[in-house]
Design a protein around this motif. Structure first.
Motif, mmCIF file in Angstrom:
data_model
loop_
_atom_site.group_PDB
_atom_site.id
_atom_site.type_symbol
_atom_site.label_atom_id
_atom_site.label_comp_id
_atom_site.label_asym_id
_atom_site.label_seq_id
_atom_site.Cartn_x
_atom_site.Cartn_y
_atom_site.Cartn_z
ATOM 1 N N GLU A 245 -50.028 36.932 13.430
ATOM 2 C CA GLU A 245 -50.577 36.473 12.482
ATOM 3 C C GLU A 245 -49.628 36.149 11.038
ATOM 4 O OE1 GLU A 245 -54.848 38.575 13.024
ATOM 5 O OE2 GLU A 245 -53.713 39.423 11.453
ATOM 6 N N LEU A 246 -48.687 37.205 11.162
ATOM 7 C CA LEU A 246 -47.520 37.192 10.197
ATOM 8 C C LEU A 246 -46.746 35.983 10.217
ATOM 9 C CD1 LEU A 246 -46.471 41.106 9.933
ATOM 10 C CD2 LEU A 246 -47.672 39.584 7.996
ATOM 11 N N GLN B 13 -39.803 45.824 16.260
ATOM 12 C CA GLN B 13 -40.979 45.219 17.278
ATOM 13 C C GLN B 13 -41.511 43.996 16.529
ATOM 14 O OE1 GLN B 13 -40.414 48.232 16.220
ATOM 15 N NE2 GLN B 13 -40.941 49.871 17.775
ATOM 16 N N THR B 14 -41.843 44.216 15.249
ATOM 17 C CA THR B 14 -42.761 42.938 14.696
ATOM 18 C C THR B 14 -41.792 41.672 14.622
ATOM 19 O OG1 THR B 14 -44.005 44.545 13.628
ATOM 20 C CG2 THR B 14 -43.984 42.287 12.563
ATOM 21 N N ILE B 15 -40.441 41.877 14.222
ATOM 22 C CA ILE B 15 -39.564 40.953 13.974
ATOM 23 C C ILE B 15 -39.477 40.005 15.397
ATOM 24 C CG2 ILE B 15 -37.166 40.045 13.575
ATOM 25 C CD1 ILE B 15 -37.028 42.500 11.650
ATOM 26 N N LYS B 16 -39.396 41.147 16.536
ATOM 27 C CA LYS B 16 -39.176 40.379 17.862
ATOM 28 C C LYS B 16 -40.482 39.537 18.229
ATOM 29 C CE LYS B 16 -35.628 43.202 19.950
ATOM 30 N NZ LYS B 16 -35.433 44.070 21.041
ATOM 31 N N GLU B 17 -41.719 40.076 17.861
ATOM 32 C CA GLU B 17 -42.728 39.549 18.251
ATOM 33 C C GLU B 17 -43.072 38.049 17.280
ATOM 34 O OE1 GLU B 17 -44.816 40.781 20.624
ATOM 35 O OE2 GLU B 17 -45.943 39.064 20.599
ATOM 36 N N LYS C 119 -47.542 33.035 11.652
ATOM 37 C CA LYS C 119 -48.242 31.903 11.258
ATOM 38 C C LYS C 119 -48.416 31.715 9.759
ATOM 39 C CE LYS C 119 -52.048 30.362 13.817
ATOM 40 N NZ LYS C 119 -53.530 30.606 14.516
ATOM 41 N N LYS C 120 -48.356 33.046 9.078
ATOM 42 C CA LYS C 120 -48.564 32.693 7.572
ATOM 43 C C LYS C 120 -47.020 32.501 6.982
ATOM 44 C CE LYS C 120 -50.377 35.594 3.689
ATOM 45 N NZ LYS C 120 -50.754 36.980 3.271
ATOM 46 N N TYR C 121 -45.948 33.161 7.426
ATOM 47 C CA TYR C 121 -44.915 33.321 6.837
ATOM 48 C C TYR C 121 -43.820 32.409 7.362
ATOM 49 C CZ TYR C 121 -46.497 37.075 3.965
ATOM 50 O OH TYR C 121 -47.134 37.880 3.282
ATOM 51 N N LEU C 122 -43.785 31.817 8.509
ATOM 52 C CA LEU C 122 -42.692 31.122 9.319
ATOM 53 C C LEU C 122 -43.103 29.268 9.083
ATOM 54 C CD1 LEU C 122 -41.570 33.156 12.195
ATOM 55 C CD2 LEU C 122 -40.996 33.447 9.671
#
Ligand code: NAY
Length: 288
Positions: free
Chosen positions: A282-283, A249-253, A285-288
Protein backbone atom coordinates in the motif's frame (compact mmCIF):
# COMPACT_ATOMS: atom_id res chain seq x y z
CA UNK A 1 32.18 12.83 -4.07
CA UNK A 2 29.38 15.23 -3.05
CA UNK A 3 25.70 14.38 -3.41
CA UNK A 4 23.15 11.78 -2.47
CA UNK A 5 24.16 8.16 -1.96
CA UNK A 6 21.80 5.26 -1.45
CA UNK A 7 22.79 2.95 1.40
CA UNK A 8 22.34 -0.01 -0.89
CA UNK A 9 20.14 -2.96 0.00
CA UNK A 10 21.23 -6.44 -0.95
CA UNK A 11 18.91 -9.14 -2.27
CA UNK A 12 19.23 -12.49 -0.47
CA UNK A 13 17.45 -15.76 -1.25
CA UNK A 14 15.51 -17.69 1.39
CA UNK A 15 18.68 -19.49 2.52
CA UNK A 16 20.53 -16.18 2.97
CA UNK A 17 22.71 -16.44 -0.16
CA UNK A 18 23.35 -13.35 -2.27
CA UNK A 19 20.84 -13.19 -5.14
CA UNK A 20 23.02 -11.72 -7.88
CA UNK A 21 20.22 -10.94 -10.30
CA UNK A 22 18.18 -9.24 -7.59
CA UNK A 23 21.16 -7.21 -6.41
CA UNK A 24 21.81 -6.01 -9.96
CA UNK A 25 18.14 -4.99 -10.23
CA UNK A 26 18.37 -2.96 -7.01
CA UNK A 27 21.45 -1.19 -8.36
CA UNK A 28 19.73 -0.40 -11.67
CA UNK A 29 16.60 0.90 -9.93
CA UNK A 30 18.71 3.26 -7.85
CA UNK A 31 20.58 4.60 -10.85
CA UNK A 32 17.72 4.78 -13.34
CA UNK A 33 14.65 5.53 -11.22
CA UNK A 34 15.93 7.07 -7.98
CA UNK A 35 18.72 8.83 -9.90
CA UNK A 36 21.09 9.06 -6.95
CA UNK A 37 24.67 10.27 -7.29
CA UNK A 38 26.25 7.21 -5.77
CA UNK A 39 25.90 4.00 -3.77
CA UNK A 40 27.15 3.17 -0.27
CA UNK A 41 27.79 -0.55 -0.39
CA UNK A 42 27.73 -3.00 2.54
CA UNK A 43 26.52 -0.57 5.16
CA UNK A 44 23.90 -1.34 7.80
CA UNK A 45 21.23 -1.34 5.10
CA UNK A 46 23.19 -3.95 3.16
CA UNK A 47 22.93 -6.21 6.26
CA UNK A 48 26.73 -6.14 6.26
CA UNK A 49 27.11 -7.23 9.88
CA UNK A 50 25.13 -10.42 9.19
CA UNK A 51 27.20 -11.80 6.30
CA UNK A 52 30.51 -13.57 5.66
CA UNK A 53 33.69 -12.05 4.24
CA UNK A 54 33.15 -13.99 1.01
CA UNK A 55 29.64 -12.59 0.66
CA UNK A 56 30.92 -9.06 1.27
CA UNK A 57 33.47 -9.52 -1.54
CA UNK A 58 30.84 -11.03 -3.81
CA UNK A 59 28.58 -8.00 -3.28
CA UNK A 60 31.44 -5.52 -3.85
CA UNK A 61 32.29 -7.29 -7.12
CA UNK A 62 28.73 -7.51 -8.44
CA UNK A 63 27.96 -3.87 -7.66
CA UNK A 64 31.14 -2.57 -9.30
CA UNK A 65 30.51 -4.76 -12.32
CA UNK A 66 26.94 -3.48 -12.68
CA UNK A 67 27.78 0.18 -12.06
CA UNK A 68 31.07 0.59 -13.92
CA UNK A 69 31.72 4.33 -13.74
CA UNK A 70 28.07 5.41 -13.92
CA UNK A 71 27.87 6.67 -10.33
CA UNK A 72 30.28 7.00 -7.40
CA UNK A 73 30.83 4.02 -5.14
CA UNK A 74 31.73 4.00 -1.46
CA UNK A 75 32.60 0.64 0.14
CA UNK A 76 31.89 0.15 3.84
CA UNK A 77 34.66 -2.17 5.05
CA UNK A 78 34.56 -1.63 8.82
CA UNK A 79 34.70 -4.75 10.98
CA UNK A 80 35.60 -5.79 14.49
CA UNK A 81 38.09 -8.10 12.82
CA UNK A 82 40.74 -5.59 11.80
CA UNK A 83 42.43 -7.97 9.35
CA UNK A 84 39.12 -8.42 7.58
CA UNK A 85 38.66 -4.63 7.39
CA UNK A 86 42.20 -4.18 5.95
CA UNK A 87 41.72 -7.04 3.52
CA UNK A 88 38.41 -5.60 2.29
CA UNK A 89 39.95 -2.13 1.97
CA UNK A 90 42.61 -3.56 -0.37
CA UNK A 91 40.02 -5.63 -2.22
CA UNK A 92 37.77 -2.67 -3.07
CA UNK A 93 40.74 -0.45 -3.89
CA UNK A 94 41.77 -3.01 -6.53
CA UNK A 95 38.17 -3.12 -7.81
CA UNK A 96 38.26 0.65 -8.36
CA UNK A 97 35.86 1.91 -5.66
CA UNK A 98 35.96 5.70 -5.25
CA UNK A 99 36.33 5.67 -1.46
CA UNK A 100 36.12 3.40 1.53
CA UNK A 101 34.21 3.93 4.73
CA UNK A 102 34.48 2.17 8.06
CA UNK A 103 32.10 2.09 10.99
CA UNK A 104 33.68 2.98 14.33
CA UNK A 105 34.67 -0.24 16.14
CA UNK A 106 31.78 -1.27 18.40
CA UNK A 107 30.63 -3.75 21.08
CA UNK A 108 33.80 -3.52 23.24
CA UNK A 109 34.37 -0.17 24.89
CA UNK A 110 37.33 0.95 22.79
CA UNK A 111 39.07 4.15 23.92
CA UNK A 112 39.88 6.89 21.45
CA UNK A 113 43.51 5.80 20.94
CA UNK A 114 42.22 2.39 19.90
CA UNK A 115 39.70 3.93 17.51
CA UNK A 116 42.42 6.07 15.95
CA UNK A 117 44.71 3.09 15.58
CA UNK A 118 41.88 1.13 13.93
CA UNK A 119 41.46 3.76 11.20
CA UNK A 120 45.18 4.23 10.64
CA UNK A 121 45.64 0.44 10.40
CA UNK A 122 42.88 0.08 7.80
CA UNK A 123 44.48 2.85 5.75
CA UNK A 124 48.01 1.42 5.88
CA UNK A 125 49.08 0.27 2.46
CA UNK A 126 45.94 1.34 0.59
CA UNK A 127 45.73 4.33 -1.65
CA UNK A 128 42.02 4.97 -1.12
CA UNK A 129 40.47 7.77 0.90
CA UNK A 130 38.22 7.01 3.86
CA UNK A 131 34.96 8.33 5.25
CA UNK A 132 34.34 7.68 8.94
CA UNK A 133 30.98 6.01 9.60
CA UNK A 134 29.68 7.43 12.88
CA UNK A 135 26.40 6.00 14.19
CA UNK A 136 26.48 6.37 17.99
CA UNK A 137 22.97 4.97 18.58
CA UNK A 138 24.04 1.58 17.23
CA UNK A 139 27.75 1.53 18.14
CA UNK A 140 27.75 3.37 21.48
CA UNK A 141 30.74 5.38 20.20
CA UNK A 142 30.32 9.12 20.70
CA UNK A 143 33.22 11.22 19.42
CA UNK A 144 33.61 14.92 20.14
CA UNK A 145 34.84 17.74 17.92
CA UNK A 146 38.46 17.41 19.02
CA UNK A 147 38.47 13.68 18.40
CA UNK A 148 37.08 14.10 14.88
CA UNK A 149 39.80 16.71 14.39
CA UNK A 150 42.50 14.21 15.45
CA UNK A 151 41.18 11.60 13.02
CA UNK A 152 41.01 14.19 10.24
CA UNK A 153 44.75 14.87 10.74
CA UNK A 154 45.26 11.76 8.65
CA UNK A 155 44.93 13.28 5.18
CA UNK A 156 43.45 10.09 3.79
CA UNK A 157 40.44 10.56 6.09
CA UNK A 158 38.34 12.87 3.97
CA UNK A 159 35.03 12.98 5.77
CA UNK A 160 32.33 11.52 7.96
CA UNK A 161 28.96 9.90 7.49
CA UNK A 162 27.21 11.58 10.39
CA UNK A 163 24.27 9.44 11.49
CA UNK A 164 23.24 11.21 14.67
CA UNK A 165 20.65 13.78 15.76
CA UNK A 166 23.30 16.02 17.39
CA UNK A 167 22.95 19.17 15.29
CA UNK A 168 25.14 21.20 17.66
CA UNK A 169 28.06 18.87 16.90
CA UNK A 170 27.14 18.78 13.21
CA UNK A 171 27.26 22.57 12.99
CA UNK A 172 30.59 22.71 14.88
CA UNK A 173 32.06 20.06 12.57
CA UNK A 174 30.92 21.96 9.46
CA UNK A 175 32.40 25.16 10.78
CA UNK A 176 35.69 23.59 11.94
CA UNK A 177 36.32 21.41 8.87
CA UNK A 178 35.06 23.22 5.77
CA UNK A 179 37.23 21.04 3.51
CA UNK A 180 36.09 17.66 4.85
CA UNK A 181 33.07 15.88 3.39
CA UNK A 182 30.11 15.61 5.74
CA UNK A 183 27.24 13.31 4.81
CA UNK A 184 23.96 13.35 6.69
CA UNK A 185 22.88 9.86 7.75
CA UNK A 186 19.33 10.20 8.97
CA UNK A 187 16.92 10.60 6.05
CA UNK A 188 14.17 12.04 8.27
CA UNK A 189 16.54 14.90 9.21
CA UNK A 190 17.88 15.59 5.73
CA UNK A 191 16.47 19.11 5.47
CA UNK A 192 17.83 20.15 8.89
CA UNK A 193 21.27 18.80 7.96
CA UNK A 194 21.15 20.40 4.51
CA UNK A 195 20.52 23.79 6.08
CA UNK A 196 23.80 23.31 7.94
CA UNK A 197 25.49 22.87 4.58
CA UNK A 198 26.40 19.19 4.57
CA UNK A 199 27.99 17.95 1.35
CA UNK A 200 25.57 15.12 0.83
CA UNK A 201 23.61 12.34 2.44
CA UNK A 202 23.64 8.56 2.66
CA UNK A 203 20.34 6.85 3.33
CA UNK A 204 18.47 3.57 3.35
CA UNK A 205 15.14 5.05 2.29
CA UNK A 206 16.75 6.51 -0.85
CA UNK A 207 16.37 2.97 -2.25
CA UNK A 208 12.71 3.91 -2.75
CA UNK A 209 12.54 7.65 -2.04
CA UNK A 210 15.71 8.90 -3.73
CA UNK A 211 13.97 11.41 -5.95
CA UNK A 212 12.30 13.22 -3.06
CA UNK A 213 15.56 13.19 -1.09
CA UNK A 214 17.36 14.80 -3.98
CA UNK A 215 14.66 17.46 -4.24
CA UNK A 216 14.96 18.28 -0.53
CA UNK A 217 18.73 18.58 -0.80
CA UNK A 218 18.71 20.67 -3.98
CA UNK A 219 15.93 22.99 -2.79
CA UNK A 220 17.68 23.55 0.54
CA UNK A 221 20.95 24.33 -1.22
CA UNK A 222 19.08 26.89 -3.31
CA UNK A 223 17.58 28.48 -0.19
CA UNK A 224 14.04 27.31 -1.04
CA UNK A 225 13.30 26.14 2.48
CA UNK A 226 9.50 26.24 2.39
CA UNK A 227 9.37 24.00 -0.66
CA UNK A 228 11.97 21.67 0.81
CA UNK A 229 9.96 21.43 4.04
CA UNK A 230 6.87 20.31 2.11
CA UNK A 231 8.82 17.44 0.56
CA UNK A 232 10.49 16.54 3.84
CA UNK A 233 6.99 16.33 5.35
CA UNK A 234 5.82 13.82 2.75
CA UNK A 235 9.12 11.97 3.11
CA UNK A 236 8.70 11.76 6.86
CA UNK A 237 5.11 10.52 6.52
CA UNK A 238 6.59 7.68 4.48
CA UNK A 239 9.60 7.09 6.76
CA UNK A 240 7.35 6.97 9.83
CA UNK A 241 5.23 4.25 8.19
CA UNK A 242 8.32 2.35 7.06
CA UNK A 243 9.86 2.43 10.55
CA UNK A 244 6.59 1.26 12.14
CA UNK A 245 6.27 -1.59 9.65
CA UNK A 246 9.89 -2.86 9.70
CA UNK A 247 12.65 -0.79 8.07
CA UNK A 248 14.60 -3.00 5.68
CA UNK A 249 11.81 -5.54 5.13
CA UNK A 250 9.35 -2.83 4.10
CA UNK A 251 11.79 -1.18 1.69
CA UNK A 252 12.41 -4.60 0.09
CA UNK A 253 8.69 -5.27 -0.28
CA UNK A 254 8.17 -1.81 -1.80
CA UNK A 255 10.95 -2.48 -4.32
CA UNK A 256 9.27 -5.76 -5.27
CA UNK A 257 6.14 -3.85 -6.35
CA UNK A 258 8.37 -2.04 -8.85
CA UNK A 259 9.56 -5.28 -10.40
CA UNK A 260 12.81 -5.33 -8.44
CA UNK A 261 13.60 -8.69 -6.85
CA UNK A 262 14.87 -7.34 -3.52
CA UNK A 263 14.60 -10.80 -1.96
CA UNK A 264 14.55 -11.72 1.73
CA UNK A 265 16.27 -10.27 4.79
CA UNK A 266 18.88 -12.40 6.54
CA UNK A 267 18.31 -14.05 9.90
CA UNK A 268 18.12 -13.13 12.73
CA UNK A 269 16.00 -10.47 11.06
CA UNK A 270 12.50 -11.77 10.51
CA UNK A 271 10.49 -11.61 7.29
CA UNK A 272 7.35 -9.47 7.07
CA UNK A 273 4.07 -11.04 8.10
CA UNK A 274 1.45 -11.10 5.30
CA UNK A 275 -0.36 -8.23 7.01
CA UNK A 276 2.79 -6.10 6.99
CA UNK A 277 3.63 -7.09 3.44
CA UNK A 278 0.21 -5.78 2.39
CA UNK A 279 0.94 -2.55 4.24
CA UNK A 280 4.27 -2.21 2.43
CA UNK A 281 2.54 -2.69 -0.93
CA UNK A 282 0.00 0.00 0.00
CA UNK A 283 2.85 2.36 0.83
CA UNK A 284 4.45 1.67 -2.53
CA UNK A 285 1.16 2.46 -4.27
CA UNK A 286 0.79 5.71 -2.36
CA UNK A 287 4.36 7.01 -2.46
CA UNK A 288 6.17 5.52 -5.50
C1 NAY B 1 23.81 2.39 6.42
O1 NAY B 1 24.98 2.13 6.69
O2 NAY B 1 23.14 1.68 5.70
C2 NAY B 1 23.23 3.57 7.04
O3 NAY B 1 23.55 3.89 8.15
C3 NAY B 1 22.31 4.42 6.28
C4 NAY B 1 21.61 5.36 7.18
C5 NAY B 1 20.39 4.71 7.73
N1 NAY B 1 20.65 4.17 9.03
C6 NAY B 1 20.32 2.91 9.37
C7 NAY B 1 20.82 2.44 10.66
O4 NAY B 1 19.63 2.20 8.68
O5 NAY B 1 19.00 5.86 6.30
C8 NAY B 1 19.26 5.70 7.67
C9 NAY B 1 17.99 5.23 8.38
O6 NAY B 1 17.65 3.93 7.99
C10 NAY B 1 16.80 6.14 8.07
O7 NAY B 1 17.13 7.46 8.32
C11 NAY B 1 15.57 5.74 8.87
O8 NAY B 1 15.75 6.01 10.23
Amino acid sequence: MKGLYTALMCSFDEQGNVNEKGLREIVRYNIEVSEVDGLYVNGSTGENFLISTEQKKQIFEIVKDEVGDQVKLIAQVGSLNIEEASDLAKFVTDLGYDAISAVTPFYYKFDFEEIKDYYNTILEGVDTQLIIYSIPALTGVNMNLEQFGELFENEKIIGVKFTAPDFFLLERLRHAFPDKLIYSGFDEMLLSASVLNVDGAIGSTFNVNGKRAKQIFTLAQGGKIDEAREIQKVTNDLIEEILNNGLYQTIKEMLKTQGVNAGFVRKPMKQLTEERAIKARELAKKYL
